[in-house]
Design a protein around this motif. Structure first.
Motif, PDB file in Angstrom:
ATOM      1  N   GLY A   1       1.026  -1.178  -0.004  1.00 32.59           N
ATOM      2  CA  GLY A   1      -0.152   0.227   0.158  1.00 32.59           C
ATOM      3  C   GLY A   1       0.726   0.460  -0.028  1.00 32.59           C
ATOM      4  O   GLY A   1       1.852   1.410   0.442  1.00 32.59           O
ATOM      5  N   VAL A   2       0.355   2.070   0.293  1.00 28.87           N
ATOM      6  CA  VAL A   2       0.828   3.768  -0.417  1.00 28.87           C
ATOM      7  C   VAL A   2       1.893   4.022   1.245  1.00 28.87           C
ATOM      8  O   VAL A   2       2.872   4.451   1.316  1.00 28.87           O
ATOM      9  CB  VAL A   2      -0.081   4.943  -0.615  1.00 28.87           C
ATOM     10  CG1 VAL A   2       1.173   6.321  -0.962  1.00 28.87           C
ATOM     11  CG2 VAL A   2      -0.394   4.265  -2.149  1.00 28.87           C
ATOM     12  N   ASP A   3       0.982   4.114   1.819  1.00 24.38           N
ATOM     13  CA  ASP A   3       1.350   4.317   3.733  1.00 24.38           C
ATOM     14  C   ASP A   3       2.487   3.731   3.610  1.00 24.38           C
ATOM     15  O   ASP A   3       3.592   3.430   4.503  1.00 24.38           O
ATOM     16  CB  ASP A   3       0.267   4.199   4.626  1.00 24.38           C
ATOM     17  CG  ASP A   3      -0.891   5.720   4.123  1.00 24.38           C
ATOM     18  OD1 ASP A   3      -0.393   6.493   3.563  1.00 24.38           O
ATOM     19  OD2 ASP A   3      -1.912   5.631   3.855  1.00 24.38           O
ATOM     20  N   GLY A   4       2.124   1.998   3.565  1.00 18.98           N
ATOM     21  CA  GLY A   4       2.835   0.686   4.492  1.00 18.98           C
ATOM     22  C   GLY A   4       4.090   1.187   3.367  1.00 18.98           C
ATOM     23  O   GLY A   4       5.349   1.042   3.712  1.00 18.98           O
ATOM     24  N   ALA A   5       4.709   1.221   2.206  1.00 19.32           N
ATOM     25  CA  ALA A   5       5.352   1.299   1.499  1.00 19.32           C
ATOM     26  C   ALA A   5       6.149   2.533   1.505  1.00 19.32           C
ATOM     27  O   ALA A   5       7.452   2.510   2.083  1.00 19.32           O
ATOM     28  CB  ALA A   5       5.095   1.563  -0.006  1.00 19.32           C
ATOM     29  N   GLN A   6       5.696   4.308   2.323  1.00 24.60           N
ATOM     30  CA  GLN A   6       6.168   5.271   2.999  1.00 24.60           C
ATOM     31  C   GLN A   6       6.769   4.929   4.259  1.00 24.60           C
ATOM     32  O   GLN A   6       8.121   5.127   4.668  1.00 24.60           O
ATOM     33  CB  GLN A   6       5.402   6.124   2.179  1.00 24.60           C
ATOM     34  CG  GLN A   6       5.063   6.749   1.494  1.00 24.60           C
ATOM     35  CD  GLN A   6       4.092   7.764   1.086  1.00 24.60           C
ATOM     36  OE1 GLN A   6       2.934   7.962   2.341  1.00 24.60           O
ATOM     37  NE2 GLN A   6       4.077   8.015   0.627  1.00 24.60           N
ATOM     38  N   LYS A   7       5.949   3.832   4.922  1.00 23.32           N
ATOM     39  CA  LYS A   7       6.390   3.413   6.254  1.00 23.32           C
ATOM     40  C   LYS A   7       8.211   3.101   5.916  1.00 23.32           C
ATOM     41  O   LYS A   7       9.021   2.717   6.664  1.00 23.32           O
ATOM     42  CB  LYS A   7       5.567   2.634   7.160  1.00 23.32           C
ATOM     43  CG  LYS A   7       4.645   4.610   7.298  1.00 23.32           C
ATOM     44  CD  LYS A   7       3.453   3.551   8.188  1.00 23.32           C
ATOM     45  CE  LYS A   7       2.891   4.207   8.726  1.00 23.32           C
ATOM     46  NZ  LYS A   7       1.714   3.392   9.054  1.00 23.32           N
ATOM     47  N   LEU A   8       7.674   1.344   5.257  1.00 29.62           N
ATOM     48  CA  LEU A   8       8.568   0.886   4.925  1.00 29.62           C
ATOM     49  C   LEU A   8      10.688   0.944   4.808  1.00 29.62           C
ATOM     50  O   LEU A   8      11.304   1.067   4.696  1.00 29.62           O
ATOM     51  CB  LEU A   8       8.393  -1.092   4.216  1.00 29.62           C
ATOM     52  CG  LEU A   8       9.678  -1.321   3.410  1.00 29.62           C
ATOM     53  CD1 LEU A   8      10.182  -2.498   5.493  1.00 29.62           C
ATOM     54  CD2 LEU A   8       8.769  -2.231   2.903  1.00 29.62           C
ATOM     55  N   ALA A   9       9.661   2.247   3.455  1.00 30.41           N
ATOM     56  CA  ALA A   9      10.880   2.859   2.936  1.00 30.41           C
ATOM     57  C   ALA A   9      11.908   3.868   3.696  1.00 30.41           C
ATOM     58  O   ALA A   9      12.924   4.023   3.740  1.00 30.41           O
ATOM     59  CB  ALA A   9      10.494   4.133   2.048  1.00 30.41           C
ATOM     60  N   GLU A  10      10.687   4.767   4.662  1.00 31.06           N
ATOM     61  CA  GLU A  10      11.308   5.503   6.314  1.00 31.06           C
ATOM     62  C   GLU A  10      12.364   4.065   6.931  1.00 31.06           C
ATOM     63  O   GLU A  10      13.234   4.305   6.932  1.00 31.06           O
ATOM     64  CB  GLU A  10      10.642   5.999   7.114  1.00 31.06           C
ATOM     65  CG  GLU A  10       9.828   7.184   6.508  1.00 31.06           C
ATOM     66  CD  GLU A  10       8.741   7.199   7.342  1.00 31.06           C
ATOM     67  OE1 GLU A  10       8.554   7.212   8.150  1.00 31.06           O
ATOM     68  OE2 GLU A  10       7.949   8.677   6.407  1.00 31.06           O
ATOM     69  N   GLN A  11      11.929   4.067   7.323  1.00 32.23           N
ATOM     70  CA  GLN A  11      12.466   2.002   7.861  1.00 32.23           C
ATOM     71  C   GLN A  11      14.081   2.117   6.989  1.00 32.23           C
ATOM     72  O   GLN A  11      15.061   1.452   7.966  1.00 32.23           O
ATOM     73  CB  GLN A  11      11.481   0.976   8.377  1.00 32.23           C
ATOM     74  CG  GLN A  11      10.693   1.522   9.016  1.00 32.23           C
ATOM     75  CD  GLN A  11       9.652  -0.242   9.698  1.00 32.23           C
ATOM     76  OE1 GLN A  11      10.044  -1.069   8.878  1.00 32.23           O
ATOM     77  NE2 GLN A  11       8.770   0.428  10.237  1.00 32.23           N
ATOM     78  N   MET A  12      13.957   1.667   6.001  1.00 38.46           N
ATOM     79  CA  MET A  12      15.108   1.106   5.165  1.00 38.46           C
ATOM     80  C   MET A  12      16.213   2.221   5.354  1.00 38.46           C
ATOM     81  O   MET A  12      17.173   2.343   4.153  1.00 38.46           O
ATOM     82  CB  MET A  12      14.574   0.748   3.704  1.00 38.46           C
ATOM     83  CG  MET A  12      13.754  -0.607   3.756  1.00 38.46           C
ATOM     84  SD  MET A  12      13.324  -0.549   1.647  1.00 38.46           S
ATOM     85  CE  MET A  12      14.851  -1.280   1.396  1.00 38.46           C
ATOM     86  N   GLY A  13      16.351   3.779   5.539  1.00 38.29           N
ATOM     87  CA  GLY A  13      16.461   4.813   5.072  1.00 38.29           C
ATOM     88  C   GLY A  13      16.654   5.379   4.071  1.00 38.29           C
ATOM     89  O   GLY A  13      17.341   6.386   3.605  1.00 38.29           O
ATOM     90  N   VAL A  14      15.046   5.418   3.084  1.00 39.38           N
ATOM     91  CA  VAL A  14      15.535   6.259   1.520  1.00 39.38           C
ATOM     92  C   VAL A  14      14.630   6.921   2.356  1.00 39.38           C
ATOM     93  O   VAL A  14      15.254   8.155   1.207  1.00 39.38           O
ATOM     94  CB  VAL A  14      14.619   4.579   0.622  1.00 39.38           C
ATOM     95  CG1 VAL A  14      14.397   5.789  -0.247  1.00 39.38           C
ATOM     96  CG2 VAL A  14      15.244   3.736   0.259  1.00 39.38           C
ATOM     97  N   LEU A  15      13.589   7.164   2.799  1.00 39.01           N
ATOM     98  CA  LEU A  15      12.626   7.977   3.270  1.00 39.01           C
ATOM     99  C   LEU A  15      12.874   8.667   3.995  1.00 39.01           C
ATOM    100  O   LEU A  15      12.761   7.966   4.979  1.00 39.01           O
ATOM    101  CB  LEU A  15      11.694   8.371   2.895  1.00 39.01           C
ATOM    102  CG  LEU A  15      10.528   8.186   1.513  1.00 39.01           C
ATOM    103  CD1 LEU A  15       9.707   7.981   1.427  1.00 39.01           C
ATOM    104  CD2 LEU A  15      11.320   9.872   0.774  1.00 39.01           C
ATOM    105  N   SER A  16      13.079  10.499   4.751  1.00 41.37           N
ATOM    106  CA  SER A  16      12.842  10.666   5.752  1.00 41.37           C
ATOM    107  C   SER A  16      12.321  11.026   5.849  1.00 41.37           C
ATOM    108  O   SER A  16      11.090  11.399   5.713  1.00 41.37           O
ATOM    109  CB  SER A  16      14.351  11.856   6.017  1.00 41.37           C
ATOM    110  OG  SER A  16      13.923  12.979   5.408  1.00 41.37           O
ATOM    111  N   PRO A  17      11.124  11.357   7.782  1.00 37.39           N
ATOM    112  CA  PRO A  17      10.074  11.286   7.711  1.00 37.39           C
ATOM    113  C   PRO A  17       9.720  13.128   7.109  1.00 37.39           C
ATOM    114  O   PRO A  17       8.435  13.176   7.064  1.00 37.39           O
ATOM    115  CB  PRO A  17       9.731  11.433   9.578  1.00 37.39           C
ATOM    116  CG  PRO A  17      11.105  10.536  10.041  1.00 37.39           C
ATOM    117  CD  PRO A  17      12.235  10.435   8.712  1.00 37.39           C
ATOM    118  N   GLU A  18      10.198  14.204   6.828  1.00 34.21           N
ATOM    119  CA  GLU A  18      10.098  15.010   6.509  1.00 34.21           C
ATOM    120  C   GLU A  18       9.775  15.022   5.089  1.00 34.21           C
ATOM    121  O   GLU A  18       9.362  15.440   4.274  1.00 34.21           O
ATOM    122  CB  GLU A  18      11.076  16.074   6.449  1.00 34.21           C
ATOM    123  CG  GLU A  18      10.751  16.199   8.279  1.00 34.21           C
ATOM    124  CD  GLU A  18      11.875  15.682   9.020  1.00 34.21           C
ATOM    125  OE1 GLU A  18      12.537  15.006   7.973  1.00 34.21           O
ATOM    126  OE2 GLU A  18      12.059  15.582  10.055  1.00 34.21           O
TER     127      GLU A  18
END
Length: 353
Positions: A287-304
């Motif tokens: 899902g969109v939100d789940g992918a973003q949370k996983l990307a944040e855990q992987m260090g690809v995205l920051s929370p901002e």
């Protein structure tokens, strides 16, 4: 002199004087594979006085390890007559009368040893037959029929799995291919119990790496990177496999799986080579939100950050521009004069970046 490697290892009166403390005992002076040449000559003289119990010829250098047994034999004759040799520690050999046998246990006995209650045994017993009641079974390696008998010299059972039988030749071939580091049960993947039991039953496990690790191109696949556009309608005129860094036809990979890509010009949500991108398959799974949370855990995205990675190398300012507009930015020839609105000559003008 010529000799078999296994005959050196199994010879009863031949000590291995050189050990692994030597840098390379295979090329040590006056030695062969850790055995001194003078010791080999002495063993040849000793074996010349002994006769094989099977072929009755001299040169029987291997004897049964049981002290009360006087059997002497050649290694090749022993293989044809049920002799078992162990290729570890002291390299012991057993004649056909004293060779060790595997202990065959029923499902109920295994359940009791592992601490399962009687109720579980009553449930499993109708579903699983006792090993002693089965005549043949499918080998877990080659899938051909194998005899389920401890007296059959060509059959072995695993100590880690219940009711699993294998051909001895299949296990030996697996050991030669896997080496000591990758040799394990083909059913449950157990390494310790399986290796100990197979070595006890005469399987030779070479102390080297696996055969697939020794080839020159063993790790070339790890150096290959996915580099094609996987969108349904690729707009690149050069094809899906075209990947030109620093242009609109650079391929950006999925930040979660890395196995799907898109050209920058083929995806409206991708602006640069550092843009955050998730493929359709990962979106369907997370899902969109789940992918973003996983990307944040992987260090690809920051929370901002939600659209673009943490990078100042953004090549296009608009995040909603269509592929046609992106291509036009690369192909248009726009010139602006330094002092006038309309350029009069290319010498006094600069190209708009």
């Amino acid at each position: 002199m010529r000799m078999h490697y296994f005959c050196l290892l199994l010879a009863s009166g031949l000590p291995q004087s050189l050990h692994y403390a030597v840098d390379d005992f295979t090329v040590e002076k006056d030695s062969v594979c850790g055995f001194l040449v003078k010791d080999i000559i002495q063993e040849v003289k000793r074996a010349s006085r002994l006769r094989c119990v099977y072929c009755h010829k001299s040169g029987a250098s291997i004897g049964c390890v049981v002290t009360t047994c006087k059997s002497k034999f050649h290694h090749s004759c022993g293989l044809e007559n049920g002799v078992l040799s162990q290729f570890y520690q002291s390299f012991r050999s057993y004649c056909s009368r004293h060779r060790p046998k595997q202990v065959i246990k029923t499902v109920g006995e295994v359940l009791k040893e592992t601490g399962n209650v009687i109720e579980e045994e009553k449930v499993l017993m109708p579903q699983m037959k006792s090993v002693k009641s089965v005549n043949t079974q499918s080998c877990a390696v080659c899938l051909d029929d194998v005899q389920c008998s401890a007296t059959d010299l060509h059959s072995l059972t695993t100590p880690c799995c219940m009711s699993v039988w294998l051909h001895r030749s299949c296990v030996q071939q697996q050991a030669l291919s896997s080496g000591v580091h990758f040799f394990r049960c083909p059913v449950c993947n157990d390494a310790q119990l399986f290796k100990q039991e197979m070595q006890r039953m005469g399987i030779y496990v070479p102390e080297r790496d696996a055969s697939w690790e020794l080839t020159s191109d063993a790790f070339n696949d790890l150096l290959q990177r996915h580099s094609q556009c996987d969108v349904k309608e690729c707009q690149c005129p050069h094809g899906r496999d075209y990947n030109l860094k620093g242009s609109e036809w650079a391929v950006v990979l999925c930040d979660l799986c890395g196995s799907s890509g898109t050209h920058i010009a083929c995806n409206e949500d991708v602006d640069s080579e550092t843009s955050y991108h998730v493929c359709d398959l990962c979106l369907d799974i997370h899902g969109v939100d789940g992918a973003q949370k996983l990307a944040e855990q992987m260090g690809v995205l920051s929370p901002e950050e939600r659209k673009v990675r943490r990078s100042d190398r953004i090549r296009w300012k608009s995040t909603t521009a269509s592929p046609a507009l992106k291509r036009r930015r690369f192909s248009s020839e726009e010139f602006v004069c330094e002092n006038e609105v309309t350029p009069t000559s290319s010498t006094s003008c600069g190209r708009r970046s």
